[in-house]
Design a protein around this motif. Sequence first.
Motif, short mmCIF file in Angstrom:
data_model
loop_
_atom_site.label_atom_id
_atom_site.label_comp_id
_atom_site.label_asym_id
_atom_site.label_seq_id
_atom_site.Cartn_x
_atom_site.Cartn_y
_atom_site.Cartn_z
N LYS A 159 23.24 -107.69 57.37
CA LYS A 159 22.55 -107.01 58.41
C LYS A 159 23.40 -105.68 58.86
CE LYS A 159 21.42 -110.22 61.63
NZ LYS A 159 20.50 -110.81 62.65
N CYS A 160 24.66 -105.94 58.37
CA CYS A 160 25.69 -104.99 58.88
C CYS A 160 25.30 -103.50 58.50
CB CYS A 160 26.94 -105.01 58.02
SG CYS A 160 28.09 -103.93 58.64
N ILE A 161 25.22 -102.60 59.59
CA ILE A 161 24.93 -101.15 59.49
C ILE A 161 26.41 -100.16 59.41
CG2 ILE A 161 22.61 -101.24 60.52
CD1 ILE A 161 23.93 -100.02 62.86
N ARG A 162 27.29 -101.07 59.14
CA ARG A 162 28.62 -100.37 58.76
C ARG A 162 29.22 -99.31 60.17
NH1 ARG A 162 28.55 -103.95 55.38
NH2 ARG A 162 28.64 -103.61 53.22
N CYS A 163 29.03 -99.74 61.07
CA CYS A 163 29.13 -98.88 62.42
C CYS A 163 30.97 -99.05 62.62
CB CYS A 163 28.64 -99.36 63.45
SG CYS A 163 29.06 -100.80 64.41
N GLY A 164 31.43 -99.96 62.31
CA GLY A 164 32.95 -100.13 62.40
C GLY A 164 33.41 -100.94 63.92
N ALA A 165 32.30 -100.90 64.81
CA ALA A 165 32.64 -101.78 66.18
C ALA A 165 33.39 -102.67 66.27
CB ALA A 165 31.25 -101.66 66.93
N CYS A 166 33.14 -103.59 65.11
CA CYS A 166 33.98 -105.11 65.10
C CYS A 166 35.39 -104.51 64.96
CB CYS A 166 33.40 -106.00 64.23
SG CYS A 166 33.18 -105.16 62.39
N MET A 167 35.65 -103.61 63.99
CA MET A 167 37.07 -103.27 63.88
C MET A 167 37.61 -102.36 65.18
SD MET A 167 36.39 -101.67 60.33
CE MET A 167 35.05 -102.74 59.42
N VAL A 204 30.14 -106.74 70.07
CA VAL A 204 29.80 -105.51 70.32
C VAL A 204 29.06 -105.27 68.90
CG1 VAL A 204 32.01 -104.83 71.25
CG2 VAL A 204 31.93 -105.19 68.61
N CYS A 205 28.60 -106.11 67.98
CA CYS A 205 28.08 -105.88 66.84
C CYS A 205 26.36 -105.44 67.31
CB CYS A 205 27.88 -107.07 65.98
SG CYS A 205 26.94 -106.69 64.48
N PRO A 206 25.99 -104.28 66.90
CA PRO A 206 24.99 -103.84 67.33
C PRO A 206 23.56 -104.49 66.76
CG PRO A 206 25.79 -102.46 65.85
CD PRO A 206 26.84 -103.34 66.01
N VAL A 207 24.06 -105.29 65.48
CA VAL A 207 22.89 -106.02 64.86
C VAL A 207 22.88 -107.52 65.03
CG1 VAL A 207 21.79 -104.16 63.53
CG2 VAL A 207 24.21 -105.64 62.89
N LYS A 208 23.92 -107.83 66.25
CA LYS A 208 24.04 -109.34 66.48
C LYS A 208 24.51 -110.20 65.38
CE LYS A 208 22.16 -110.23 70.66
NZ LYS A 208 21.08 -110.81 71.71
N ILE A 209 25.53 -109.70 64.49
CA ILE A 209 26.01 -110.81 63.36
C ILE A 209 26.99 -111.69 64.29
CG2 ILE A 209 27.16 -110.83 61.29
CD1 ILE A 209 26.33 -108.13 60.85
N ASP A 210 26.65 -113.00 64.13
CA ASP A 210 27.58 -114.12 64.57
C ASP A 210 29.03 -114.06 63.97
OD1 ASP A 210 26.35 -114.71 62.23
OD2 ASP A 210 26.38 -117.03 62.89
N ILE A 211 29.67 -112.99 64.07
CA ILE A 211 31.05 -112.71 63.09
C ILE A 211 31.98 -113.84 63.26
CG2 ILE A 211 32.59 -111.08 62.30
CD1 ILE A 211 31.03 -108.80 63.54
N HIS A 212 32.34 -114.25 64.70
CA HIS A 212 33.45 -115.09 64.64
C HIS A 212 33.00 -116.48 64.08
CE1 HIS A 212 31.07 -115.90 68.40
NE2 HIS A 212 31.77 -116.54 68.73
N PRO A 225 36.98 -107.55 61.04
CA PRO A 225 36.05 -108.76 60.91
C PRO A 225 35.02 -109.00 60.15
CG PRO A 225 36.68 -108.04 63.27
CD PRO A 225 37.13 -107.06 62.27
N ILE A 226 34.22 -107.75 59.93
CA ILE A 226 33.06 -108.12 58.93
C ILE A 226 33.47 -108.18 57.55
CG2 ILE A 226 32.71 -105.49 58.96
CD1 ILE A 226 30.08 -108.23 58.35
N GLY A 227 34.70 -107.29 57.35
CA GLY A 227 35.22 -107.54 55.87
C GLY A 227 35.81 -108.83 55.72
S1 SF4 Z 1 29.78 -104.45 64.26
FE1 SF4 Z 1 28.38 -105.09 63.32
S2 SF4 Z 1 27.26 -103.66 62.11
FE2 SF4 Z 1 29.24 -102.84 63.02
S3 SF4 Z 1 30.61 -102.80 61.04
FE3 SF4 Z 1 30.82 -104.70 62.44
S4 SF4 Z 1 29.47 -106.18 61.66
FE4 SF4 Z 1 28.84 -104.30 60.93
#
Ligand code: SF4
Length: 457
Positions: free
Chosen positions: A300-308, A359-367, A329-331
């Motif tokens: 779902k990632c839109i590559r915003c970079g907020a998780c970084m 912070v993920c705008p599309v609510k990916i449960d990254i952790h 984190p997404i990587g």
């Molecule tokens: S915050 Fe979410 S949408 Fe943005 S880069 Fe990270 S995983 Fe992708």
Amino acid sequence: MSHASRAADFLKDDARTDWHNKSLWHVRSKRDALIQHIPEWEAIRQLGSDIKDNVLSNLDVYLEQFEARAKANGVIVHWAADAAEHNEIVHSILEKHKVDRIVKSKSMLTEECHLNPYLEERGIEVIDTDLGERIIQMKNEPPSHIVMPAIHLKKEEIGQLFHEQLNTEKGASDPQYLTEAARQHLREKFLAAKAAITGVNFGIAETGGVVVCTNEGNADMGVHLAPVQIHCMGIEKLIPRAEHLAVFTRLLGRSATGQPITVYTSHHHRPKPGGEMHVVIVDNGRTEQLGREDFRNSLKCIRCGACMNTCPIYRRSGGHSYDHTIPGPIGSILSPGKDLKKHKDLPFASTLCGSCSDVCPVKIDIHEQLYKWRQIVSSEGHMETSKKLPLAGAGNVLSRGGLYNFMGKAARTALKLAPRAMVYNRFNAWGKSRELPEVPEESFKEWYAKNRKENQN
Ligand code: SF4
């Protein structure tokens, strides 16, 4: 090299680490400040997440719809199963038009496919036109961040680089002066290019068009000037309808850099008169990721970079420490799916604080996905012994109440009596830049039992 040893290299430069950490936190803070003004922010996040869930559940339908609409608009659509096929397709288009120089706007997909070296080996000059991308291309480095690819470099280093390669004044590091020099340099490249390549932020299934978001207008300039335009798009970039775009453009700019919207949000639906427009749709492992129930929503990632920007590990270890096209984190949840053995340490490059998911705008449960990858790394036998043994020991102690109490007491006594060199030595990486808190007289359990008793009396 492991993530930890690459991070240790980055951390040798205290000043850079501090400045890198603060710069990214500044971007995170800008994002926070901006979303305060959007009362419906959480509702938009949910909507974005739901739309992407729908896309992932019906990807085959939307892909075919996109292809049919794009073809009806006069666009030439290609399908690439992997990076090799993607590169061959792009090269064959350029070969057909006898193109020997191209301009490219920022595209993590072409980075993932290593398109630049592939084309350069075949005699095609590739110029990255996003300022940050151009800087790291001149330095012959990969991007260290997906939105701010040269965030690890200081303006003085860029000044020196431009002095050597663009003949700017020695010692000049004024950002405006350097940007103007890059602008003049790139202008010539734009005018000479016979083809332009861009990434794709969103492909609209309903219309067959692609949308490219930039802050510099470089994608537009490339596409408008060159007769051949090529847009490279991962299969997951689709959205069903044009009306859904507003949801994502509101989420993207705010989450990425704390700005209400990217400066340019450009729609490409058909070739310009006399021109040719290609869209290359790329899988390269995405279908496999879609089939992993626990990890599919990473698509779902839109590559915003907020998780970084928010990640305490990323901010203090730099993007290159991840040794993967998409860092942070997404990587760390995408890379093990590509090569578990190679990237086995990345799911551990996290405190599991959950700030990335927040912070993920599309609510990916990254952790949560990081935690699941850790379990897979362990069950598939890729855990390093240096981690496995202490974790097995900790598991033993934590699962036995009596043993836990005993070990707590023993550790409190040992820490009080042990000479400093026994606690702070080369085996204790944690203690290199931290002091343990004062050892308490009693455990929390003892304190709680005593105080509860006192309160009851
Ligand atoms: S915050 Fe979410 S949408 Fe943005 S880069 Fe990270 S995983 Fe992708």
